[in-house]
Design a protein around this motif. Structure first.
Motif, PDB file in Angstrom:
ATOM      1  N   ASP A 108       0.836  -1.202   0.000  1.00 42.38           N
ATOM      2  CA  ASP A 108       0.000   0.000   0.000  1.00 42.38           C
ATOM      3  C   ASP A 108       0.869   1.251   0.000  1.00 42.38           C
ATOM      4  N   PHE A 109       1.940   1.216   0.778  1.00 43.55           N
ATOM      5  CA  PHE A 109       2.854   2.365   0.830  1.00 43.55           C
ATOM      6  C   PHE A 109       3.521   2.593  -0.530  1.00 43.55           C
ATOM      7  N   ALA A 110       3.974   1.523  -1.170  1.00 44.09           N
ATOM      8  CA  ALA A 110       4.613   1.647  -2.485  1.00 44.09           C
ATOM      9  C   ALA A 110       3.655   2.227  -3.504  1.00 44.09           C
ATOM     10  N   ASN A 111       2.375   1.830  -3.392  1.00 42.68           N
ATOM     11  CA  ASN A 111       1.365   2.349  -4.313  1.00 42.68           C
ATOM     12  C   ASN A 111       1.150   3.850  -4.105  1.00 42.68           C
ATOM     13  N   LYS A 112       1.076   4.268  -2.851  1.00 40.94           N
ATOM     14  CA  LYS A 112       0.809   5.675  -2.567  1.00 40.94           C
ATOM     15  C   LYS A 112       2.027   6.567  -2.806  1.00 40.94           C
ATOM     16  N   VAL A 113       3.207   6.009  -2.679  1.00 44.27           N
ATOM     17  CA  VAL A 113       4.422   6.776  -2.973  1.00 44.27           C
ATOM     18  C   VAL A 113       4.628   6.905  -4.484  1.00 44.27           C
ATOM     19  N   ASP A 114       4.021   5.992  -5.257  1.00 45.98           N
ATOM     20  CA  ASP A 114       4.178   5.969  -6.716  1.00 45.98           C
ATOM     21  C   ASP A 114       5.644   5.727  -7.081  1.00 45.98           C
ATOM     22  N   LEU A 115       6.147   4.543  -6.699  1.00 46.37           N
ATOM     23  CA  LEU A 115       7.545   4.217  -6.938  1.00 46.37           C
ATOM     24  C   LEU A 115       7.898   4.209  -8.426  1.00 46.37           C
ATOM     25  N   ILE A 116       6.974   3.735  -9.252  1.00 42.25           N
ATOM     26  CA  ILE A 116       7.245   3.725 -10.698  1.00 42.25           C
ATOM     27  C   ILE A 116       7.376   5.154 -11.213  1.00 42.25           C
ATOM     28  N   HIS A 145      -2.186   5.707  -9.492  1.00 45.03           N
ATOM     29  CA  HIS A 145      -3.311   5.921  -8.580  1.00 45.03           C
ATOM     30  C   HIS A 145      -3.071   7.106  -7.664  1.00 45.03           C
ATOM     31  N   HIS A 146      -1.822   7.329  -7.326  1.00 43.75           N
ATOM     32  CA  HIS A 146      -1.438   8.468  -6.479  1.00 43.75           C
ATOM     33  C   HIS A 146      -0.262   9.179  -7.145  1.00 43.75           C
ATOM     34  N   PRO A 147      -0.517   9.935  -8.200  1.00 46.46           N
ATOM     35  CA  PRO A 147       0.571  10.540  -8.970  1.00 46.46           C
ATOM     36  C   PRO A 147       1.425  11.496  -8.149  1.00 46.46           C
ATOM     37  N   ILE A 148       2.702  11.548  -8.491  1.00 45.90           N
ATOM     38  CA  ILE A 148       3.611  12.478  -7.826  1.00 45.90           C
ATOM     39  C   ILE A 148       3.108  13.900  -7.989  1.00 45.90           C
ATOM     40  N   LEU A 149       2.665  14.196  -9.194  1.00 44.42           N
ATOM     41  CA  LEU A 149       2.129  15.510  -9.491  1.00 44.42           C
ATOM     42  C   LEU A 149       0.613  15.416  -9.446  1.00 44.42           C
ATOM     43  N   PRO A 150      -0.027  15.939  -8.374  1.00 46.24           N
ATOM     44  CA  PRO A 150      -1.487  15.847  -8.269  1.00 46.24           C
ATOM     45  C   PRO A 150      -2.146  16.812  -9.260  1.00 46.24           C
ATOM     46  N   LEU A 154      10.648   9.680 -13.055  1.00 43.54           N
ATOM     47  CA  LEU A 154      11.033  11.083 -12.861  1.00 43.54           C
ATOM     48  C   LEU A 154      12.544  11.207 -12.756  1.00 43.54           C
ATOM     49  N   ALA A 155      13.154  10.367 -11.916  1.00 45.30           N
ATOM     50  CA  ALA A 155      14.612  10.416 -11.757  1.00 45.30           C
ATOM     51  C   ALA A 155      15.313  10.087 -13.071  1.00 45.30           C
ATOM     52  N   ALA A 156      14.789   9.094 -13.803  1.00 51.50           N
ATOM     53  CA  ALA A 156      15.394   8.723 -15.091  1.00 51.50           C
ATOM     54  C   ALA A 156      15.275   9.858 -16.095  1.00 51.50           C
ATOM     55  N   THR A 157      14.125  10.513 -16.115  1.00 54.20           N
ATOM     56  CA  THR A 157      13.913  11.624 -17.050  1.00 54.20           C
ATOM     57  C   THR A 157      14.873  12.767 -16.770  1.00 54.20           C
ATOM     58  N   LEU A 158      14.960  13.172 -15.503  1.00 53.59           N
ATOM     59  CA  LEU A 158      15.847  14.281 -15.148  1.00 53.59           C
ATOM     60  C   LEU A 158      17.310  13.931 -15.425  1.00 53.59           C
ATOM     61  N   SER A 159      17.694  12.709 -15.086  1.00 59.37           N
ATOM     62  CA  SER A 159      19.092  12.305 -15.291  1.00 59.37           C
ATOM     63  C   SER A 159      19.461  12.278 -16.769  1.00 59.37           C
ATOM     64  N   LEU A 160      18.607  11.630 -17.571  1.00 59.02           N
ATOM     65  CA  LEU A 160      18.917  11.463 -18.990  1.00 59.02           C
ATOM     66  C   LEU A 160      18.840  12.776 -19.762  1.00 59.02           C
ATOM     67  N   CYS A 161      17.953  13.682 -19.319  1.00 62.14           N
ATOM     68  CA  CYS A 161      17.780  14.946 -20.041  1.00 62.14           C
ATOM     69  C   CYS A 161      18.794  16.008 -19.628  1.00 62.14           C
ATOM     70  N   LEU A 162      19.243  15.990 -18.369  1.00 61.82           N
ATOM     71  CA  LEU A 162      20.046  17.098 -17.867  1.00 61.82           C
ATOM     72  C   LEU A 162      21.541  16.791 -17.772  1.00 61.82           C
ATOM     73  N   LEU A 163      21.891  15.586 -17.353  1.00 62.13           N
ATOM     74  CA  LEU A 163      23.306  15.295 -17.129  1.00 62.13           C
ATOM     75  C   LEU A 163      24.178  15.409 -18.378  1.00 62.13           C
ATOM     76  N   PRO A 164      23.707  15.032 -19.569  1.00 57.95           N
ATOM     77  CA  PRO A 164      24.583  15.162 -20.747  1.00 57.95           C
ATOM     78  C   PRO A 164      25.094  16.589 -20.972  1.00 57.95           C
ATOM     79  N   PHE A 165      24.289  17.591 -20.600  1.00 55.15           N
ATOM     80  CA  PHE A 165      24.715  18.973 -20.813  1.00 55.15           C
ATOM     81  C   PHE A 165      25.889  19.341 -19.913  1.00 55.15           C
TER      82      PHE A 165
END
Length: 613
Positions: free
Chosen positions: A268-276, A331-336, A281-292
């Motif tokens: 239940d906690f994993a679902n509400k934290v939205d681990l996926i 079900h519980h998006p990071i961005l409401p 989010l971390a993958a997007t920020l890393s892949l988009c920003l670190l190359p610069f």
């Protein structure tokens, strides 16, 4: 309309029937099973119930002691953060990798952005004190790894763990203050965690100078692995004392018990934290920003497969997947997304994003510019980089006292946005030079920037918190701070892209123009470790003159980027609502602006059939 049960009304019989109007969940459940309407009640998270019960026993004595201990832990991580920001320059320079400072900072910002929502959910699930334990653990481990590191990779790994701890402590103190203050007092008390900058701005330079010349940067970082746990104990103790008193008064009876060994609890906690969602989010920020930050200023590297593939996966794969997941499946998006219907929240998050993006364009390499282009000492350079924080706290406390009586915030924030543009205009003019007027101009610009910051950051946070109910205050605060961290990552990325792609070229061009046959070697030395270069080539030597000119020009590019982005920041300030702050912890009609007619019908259907046990 049914009246929601509050924490002070809890009894063993009704503790499970606290109504929480979340139309996204309510609508979803009603659409799937209309017959459920008569049974639809939403329990507040156990952590929220606990803090409401605990806050109800806070006397004035408890509150002042609590704020004192908040100040102590804030002073601890604030002084460490100020010192570590400076010492990491020398740590990376010792690895001949000073230009990678933006990479380290971007990685930390990505971790902070992903970590804030997790900590918010942990606090709502398990209670506020749980954050303290987890945060201190990561803080200590990360500090030890950084202090013992012998390479950029190890130092960056320690920075990730340290940032997880720092992020938790930062969110904890902000949420505790939000839990225990009214809307009209919140801005003033929100500056308690920032108050240490009033002292640290002037003493941190002396401490850094003494440590660097004595024990070294390793001990300057490593000593906090001892200090932080010790100074966090009083805050943990006062929270436990309040919890014990609430339990003695029977206020914690009926709050759902949590079995930490239960698999269903963690699912239940994993679902509400939205681990996926967090992973994407971390993958997007890393892949988009670190190359610069990793392109290292050479055109050939931009054409290499690792850089191209990373950017393609970031923008074409990770980013679309994140958006689709958050909109369609979480079900519980990071961005409401429902909350973004309120323009105060939407514009407030935009301000948080742009504020740090703008600041880091001029601030990321400011310390290096002060040492090289302004020829200042460690103490002087550290103090100048802290002027922004010092002035913003002074202005913030003053504004907080004024707002207690004025009860309005919007037009102060708009004024701050206009001053931000003015400050960057001054920074473009005063970007280097050894004359007293050049240095005075830079200080004046940083003072104006600090005044603007004091009118922008925490005041906007207070308005964003006022736009939601208490149940979602920790989440919206985490989202605000996470957006702040994304802004840091963007600002560092922009600064690194300009720095790494401009400075090497300007160094070689200027040194060649000055007639040096070893221009490439001199440029590499000035770029890789400018702190050693300025000792070898003092002011007045031809080599130093050519290098200083290159630093002036690149700092000008950074400040031009900042002023352009500041215009967007200024425009966003007009979108905030001009609400009148009250003596309540949150508005009764908070989140009304986020409800559609369909949402209202769902709520009315549920409440008309509500059965309070």
């Amino acid at each position: 309309m049914a009246t929601p049960v509050t924490a002070t009304q809890l009894t063993p019989d009704n503790a499970h029937t606290v109504v929480d109007h979340d139309p996204e969940q309510l609508g979803r459940r009603l659409s799937k099973a209309p017959s459920m309407a008569k049974d639809t009640v939403f329990e507040k998270s156990p952590g929220v119930l606990k803090i409401e019960a605990i806050s109800s026993v806070f006397t004035h004595w408890y509150l002042w002691v609590l704020f004192l201990f908040v100040f102590l832990i804030s002073y601890c991580y604030g002084l460490d953060g100020t010192m570590r920001y400076t010492l990491q320059n020398y740590a990376l320079a010792s690895f001949d990798s000073l230009a990678q400072i933006s990479t380290v900072t971007v990685v930390r910002s990505i971790v902070a952005a992903a970590g804030q929502p997790v900590y918010a959910k942990i606090s709502d699930f398990f209670g506020r004190a749980s954050i303290l334990f987890i945060a201190v653990f990561f803080y200590v481990i990360g500090t030890i790894v950084q202090a013992a590191s012998k390479s950029v990779a190890t130092f960056s790994g320690g920075a990730v763990l340290y940032q997880l701890g720092y992020t938790g402590l930062q969110l904890l103190v902000e949420v505790i203050i939000g839990d225990s203050t009214s809307l009209r007092n919140r801005l003033f008390f929100s500056f308690i965690p920032a108050a240490p900058f009033l002292i640290n701005a002037w003493v941190s330079g002396n401490i850094v100078d003494a440590l660097y010349k004595g024990a070294g940067w390793e001990w300057g970082i490593g000593m906090w692995a001892i200090i932080v746990p010790v100074l966090s104990l009083p805050l943990f103790a006062i929270l436990m004392m309040a919890k014990r008193r609430a339990k003695k008064d029977g206020l914690l009876e009926g709050i759902p018990k949590q079995n930490l060994l239960s698999v269903s609890l963690w699912l239940d906690f994993a679902n509400k934290v939205d681990l996926i969602g967090l992973f994407l989010l971390a993958a997007t920020l890393s892949l988009c920003l670190l190359p610069f930050t990793l392109a290292a200023g050479t055109a050939s590297k931009w054409r290499t497969a690792p850089i191209i593939v990373t950017l393609v996966f970031g923008f074409a794969v990770a980013l679309p997947l994140f958006i689709v997941w958050e909109v369609k499946f979480a079900h519980h998006p990071i961005l409401p997304f429902r909350l973004l219907r309120d323009r105060t929240i939407l514009c407030g998050l935009g301000i948080a994003l742009m504020l740090n993006t703008c600041w880091y364009t001029q601030g990321d390499y400011l310390y290096t510019t002060l040492i090289v282009a302004f020829d200042k000492s460690i103490i002087q350079a550290t103090r100048v980089t802290n002027i922004y924080s010092f002035v913003s706290v002074v202005i913030g406390f003053t504004l907080g006292a004024v707002v207690r009586y004025v009860r309005r915030l919007k037009w102060f924030i708009v004024t701050g946005g206009s001053l931000f543009i003015l400050a960057f205009g001054l920074l473009i003019r005063f970007r280097g030079g050894t004359s007293p007027s050049d240095f005075a101009g830079l200080i004046g610009a940083e003072v104006v920037l600090g005044i603007a910051g004091g009118m922008l950051s925490y005041p906007t946070q207070a308005l964003v918190q006022a736009a939601v109910k208490h149940e979602r205050m920790a989440v919206i605060t985490a989202l605000y701070l996470a957006t702040y961290s994304v802004g840091s990552a963007l600002g560092n990325t922009i600064a690194a892209a300009i720095w790494t792609n401009s400075l090497p070229h300007h160094l070689i061009t200027n040194l060649n123009a000055a007639g040096f046959t070893n221009a490439t070697e001199l440029a590499a030395a000035a770029y890789g470790n400018p702190f050693v270069f300025v000792v070898d080539y003092p002011i007045g030597t031809p080599e130093r003159t050519a290098v200083d000119s290159a630093f002036y020009e690149v700092q000008r590019y950074l400040c031009i980027a900042g002023i352009c982005l500041s215009v967007i920041l200024f425009a966003l300030t007009f979108g905030l609502r001009d609400v009148r702050l009250t003596d309540e912890q949150s508005f009764e009609d908070a989140e009304e602006h986020t409800l559609t007619e369909k949402d209202r019908e769902a709520i009315r259907a549920a409440e008309s059939n509500l059965v309070v046990k």
